[in-house]
Design a protein around this motif. Structure first.
Motif, PDB file in Angstrom:
ATOM      1  N   GLN A 249      62.363 109.375 104.139  1.00 13.95           N
ATOM      2  CA  GLN A 249      61.545 110.449 103.623  1.00 13.95           C
ATOM      3  C   GLN A 249      61.582 111.668 104.503  1.00 13.95           C
ATOM      4  OE1 GLN A 249      60.408 107.417 104.187  1.00 13.95           O
ATOM      5  NE2 GLN A 249      59.708 106.845 102.155  1.00 13.95           N
ATOM      6  N   LEU A 250      61.754 111.509 105.708  1.00 15.58           N
ATOM      7  CA  LEU A 250      62.407 112.772 106.416  1.00 15.58           C
ATOM      8  C   LEU A 250      63.732 113.199 106.463  1.00 15.58           C
ATOM      9  CD1 LEU A 250      60.748 111.570 109.837  1.00 15.58           C
ATOM     10  CD2 LEU A 250      59.676 112.987 108.114  1.00 15.58           C
TER      11      LEU A 250
ATOM     12  N   ARG B  55      63.264 115.175 103.212  1.00  7.44           N
ATOM     13  CA  ARG B  55      62.950 116.496 103.432  1.00  7.44           C
ATOM     14  C   ARG B  55      64.119 117.118 104.106  1.00  7.44           C
ATOM     15  NH1 ARG B  55      57.053 115.220 106.093  1.00  7.44           N
ATOM     16  NH2 ARG B  55      56.110 114.084 104.307  1.00  7.44           N
ATOM     17  N   LYS B  56      64.899 116.539 104.935  1.00  3.00           N
ATOM     18  CA  LYS B  56      65.967 117.529 105.779  1.00  3.00           C
ATOM     19  C   LYS B  56      67.049 117.820 104.542  1.00  3.00           C
ATOM     20  CE  LYS B  56      69.130 116.741 109.550  1.00  3.00           C
ATOM     21  NZ  LYS B  56      69.535 115.976 110.513  1.00  3.00           N
TER      22      LYS B  56
ATOM     23  N   THR C 237      65.811 120.689 102.570  1.00  2.14           N
ATOM     24  CA  THR C 237      65.717 121.973 103.433  1.00  2.14           C
ATOM     25  C   THR C 237      67.305 122.748 103.496  1.00  2.14           C
ATOM     26  OG1 THR C 237      63.839 121.358 104.653  1.00  2.14           O
ATOM     27  CG2 THR C 237      65.137 123.077 105.427  1.00  2.14           C
TER      28      THR C 237
ATOM     29  N   SER D 116      67.593 118.694  94.430  1.00  2.00           N
ATOM     30  CA  SER D 116      67.826 119.679  95.324  1.00  2.00           C
ATOM     31  C   SER D 116      69.207 120.192  95.608  1.00  2.00           C
ATOM     32  CB  SER D 116      66.868 119.545  96.495  1.00  2.00           C
ATOM     33  OG  SER D 116      67.586 118.589  97.338  1.00  2.00           O
TER      34      SER D 116
END
Length: 726
Positions: free
Chosen positions: A362-363, A366-367, A370, A435
């Motif tokens: 999950q991290l 997110r990375k 971003t 993304s």
């Protein structure tokens, strides 16, 4: 006077611009041939049926073995020396007080760490003084050195120093009779070699004990089958029965998954493109080609998760928030640390993994999101800078001062970026995929604009390198000769054969510059798709392409004796945006792709900005200010040589140089109106001699008229020969 008079009455042929539709259709055809798969779906369905049959066979034999009935499955013997040997390098976890400490219950994500190599073959242990030497000798036993060398292969196992481990941790399943919480884990282990930048890829299957944070499993080279039924043979004896009963529902789950895929018609010819499947399933679906080597070293994997000083209840809240974000407050996420040992008896290798740092999925998502947002913004800035630069240099006079290779190189880099982001999105195959489409789309648009601008520059500058056609030779008519009888041949003339498809294709490519550009881009994109994935070649590509951004512009300015039409805004802004991606991946140690930092990237950045400074100084001090005077003389055509006035005409009111070939009016050197128009254009603060311009083809113009004409085309309006910049 008609302009056709100088060409002996033959009207000049206006070259028609070729349509880019045939070139585009040819490119589409080549891409279809490249991407068309010749595999048969029927063969892929047979692979699925074979995989289902194999899994059913494994499940039935393993279930019979668990029930104590007759079975073809036999659990391998336990190597008692493995536990003390592994214990010499790492400590296994124990149960913790749930009110004070806990382990991560889900380690799905990525781990990166350094490894130490140890040679535990009998010849090497003979002269070693390790404290664990006795355990290693017992573990290796009477190993056949011939088989060991064959398994060792050509891979440089001794030079490997880092490991990358992707782990997929499934939720534990409640099984009747099992007291321990055991989760099935699978993934991939990449052993890296720093000198060659190559990876040894290993598929991983194992179990995760949530109570003590220990992981046990097998790692085999890609393509070699992993039998998860053998995992209970090397876990601690107290967990052997629970592990075996946990394996049984996992096999059932895989059998049902294959059945559902066959019933739903989900048949993928490339089974390796399905990351949700465990490695053992992908291996069953993959049929190696004839002669494909299945050699390599298999490893037993022992890993231990470092405990955290967080109560179990808080750790569960943190895990729930990571899985399903709601915005509620949780404790700060502690670092995920791993220690482990990779042990191979068939190759005599031991790798000690220490202080590996893990990153949860999950991290990581997110990375990636971003990075994708920042990358898309950077590409949008580049697109804005490019559009402003194109608006300022859209005239032929401005395009003639630009370098084709500057924009062509940038379009190539953007095409690589587009392919890289799309590939990254496909590999991610999850929430970050959407993304990553944003920077890929903007990079594709930027590539299209830069390619179009490069084609326009090529069309404008093509006449500069063209050879001027020779003047027509006059036909000499001699004295008439008496007619003589000429014998006519009796044989029929040879039958003409039409051109072949290949000759027409080559003729079209040679005559159409757009076709050459499209064909070049096609071959280059093919090169990118097939070869650029090699890490060492990717680094060479980055270094070569980035160093050629502004260097061709400097060379062209020196060669043509004119400064560039690039603005300082475009030069500095584009350089910063271009260096963002290169500096992020080649200098940041924690980038999303885990690329090793390269020190030479800083020198490349300095070299790029040095080129920018030179271009800006060329606009101020001259194109060749940094060269010695003997090399700084560019061959520039003199449009304003000293010309004598026309022969005195008693009837003419004043003397002139002749008539302008554009407006057909007389050219006067002392005409105040003409001087006013000239000084109001590009040629400011000039003398009377600049009121006229003499082209290389010896056609005379008003400077004002020629200036306006060159803003539209860079060929002579009279004879259509190429004209140098004014």
């Amino acid at each position: 006077m008609d302009r056709n008079d100088e060409n002996d009455g033959q009207p000049a042929r206006i070259p028609q611009q070729r349509s880019s539709v045939p070139s585009f259709l040819f490119l589409i055809f080549m891409l279809f041939i490249l991407t068309n798969h010749t595999g048969d779906e029927f063969l892929a369905r047979n692979h699925y049926q074979d995989a289902l049959q194999s899994l059913n066979h494994q499940l039935s034999n393993f279930t019979a073995w668990l029930n104590g009935t007759e079975s073809n499955f036999t659990m391998p013997d336990r190597n008692v020396a493995a536990t003390p040997l592994v214990g010499s390098f790492m400590s296994f976890g124990s149960r913790l007080n749930p009110q004070w400490a806990s382990y991560f219950s889900n380690v799905t994500g990525f781990a990166h760490g350094e490894i130490d190599f140890f040679n535990i073959t009998p010849p090497s242990l003979g002269s070693a003084t390790y404290p664990w030497r006795t355990h290693a000798e017992t573990f290796m036993g009477d190993t056949n050195m011939t088989d060991l060398v064959n398994h060792f292969g050509s891979w440089n196992w001794t030079g490997s120093d880092k490991i990358s481990w992707s782990i997929m941790d499934r939720a534990p399943v409640n099984v009747k009779g099992v007291t321990e919480k055991i989760a099935i884990v699978h993934g991939r282990i990449d052993i890296r070699h720093p000198a060659t930048s190559d990876d040894m890829k290993l598929d991983f299957e194992g179990v995760h004990f949530l109570a003590n944070g220990s992981i046990y499993g097998f790692a085999e080279p890609t393509g070699r089958h992993i039998d998860i039924r053998n995992i209970p043979a090397f876990v601690p004896e107290v967990f052997q029965n629970d592990t075996a009963r946990t394996i049984e529902p996992e096999l059932m789950s895989r059998v049902n998954k294959v059945k559902d895929m066959i019933d739903a018609g989900v048949i993928d010819q490339d089974s390796t493109s399905m990351p949700n499947l465990p490695p053992v399933f992908v291996t069953l679906l993959t049929v190696p080609a004839d002669g494909e080597s299945q050699g390599g070293c298999g490893f037993s994997v022992y890993a231990q998760i470092a405990p955290s000083e967080i109560p179990v209840k808080d750790m569960e809240d943190l895990e729930d928030e990571l899985q399903k974000p709601t915005g509620r407050w949780t404790v700060k996420r502690p670092p995920l640390k791993l220690n482990g040992v990779l042990l191979s008896r068939e190759c005599g290798i031991l790798y000690n993994l220490h202080d590996a740092e893990g990153l949860r999925s999950q991290l990581f998502f997110r990375k990636v999101a971003t990075y994708a947002g920042i990358s898309a913004f950077v590409y949008l800035v580049q697109l804005l800078l490019l559009s402003r630069q194109v608006d300022r240099s859209r005239t032929p006079a401005g395009l003639s001062r630009l370098s084709l290779w500057t924009f062509l190189t940038q379009s190539i880099v953007d095409s690589v970026s587009f392919a890289g982001h799309i590939t990254f999105a496909i590999i991610a195959n999850g929430r970050p995929s959407l993304s990553l489409v944003a920077p890929a789309f903007v990079a594709c648009v930027l590539f299209a604009f830069e390619s179009q601008h490069a084609i326009l520059i090529n069309q404008v500058q093509a006449p500069e390198d063209a050879v001027a056609p020779p003047p027509p030779r006059p036909v000499q008519q001699g004295p008439s000769l008496p007619s003589q009888a000429v014998p006519t041949p009796t044989t029929a003339p040879p039958r003409s054969t039409g051109p072949t498809f290949i000759s027409l294709l080559f003729r079209h490519i040679r005559s159409d510059p757009q076709a050459r550009i499209w064909l070049g881009m096609f071959f280059f994109l093919t090169f990118i798709v097939r070869v650029i994935v090699t890490p060492s070649l990717a680094l060479v590509f980055v270094a070569s392409m980035y160093s050629l951004f502004w260097l061709p512009q400097i060379v062209r300015s020196v060669k043509k004796g004119r400064s560039s039409a690039l603005t300082a805004e475009y030069l500095i802004g584009t350089s910063l945006c271009r260096l963002f991606h290169a500096l992020y991946f080649l200098t940041c140690p924690k980038n999303v792709l885990d690329v090793e930092p390269r020190r030479w990237m800083w020198y490349l950045a300095i070299f790029i900005f040095l080129q920018v400074i030179i271009i800006l100084l060329q606009q101020r001090f001259g194109p060749a200010f940094f060269l010695p005077k003997r090399f700084a003389r560019a061959q520039v055509h003199d449009y304003h040589p000293a010309l004598p006035l026309s022969a005195a005409d008693p009837e003419a009111p004043d003397e002139s140089l002749g008539d302008c070939a554009i407006c057909m009016e007389a050219i006067h050197t002392e005409d105040e109106k003409q001087l006013e128009h000239v000084t109001g254009g590009l040629l400011r603060n000039v003398g009377a001699r600049r009121s006229y311009s003499l082209a290389p083809c010896q056609h005379l113009f008003h400077t004002e008229c020629l200036e306006k004409w060159l803003a539209i085309k860079n060929i002579c309006p009279h004879c259509r020969r190429p004209l140098p910049p004014l």
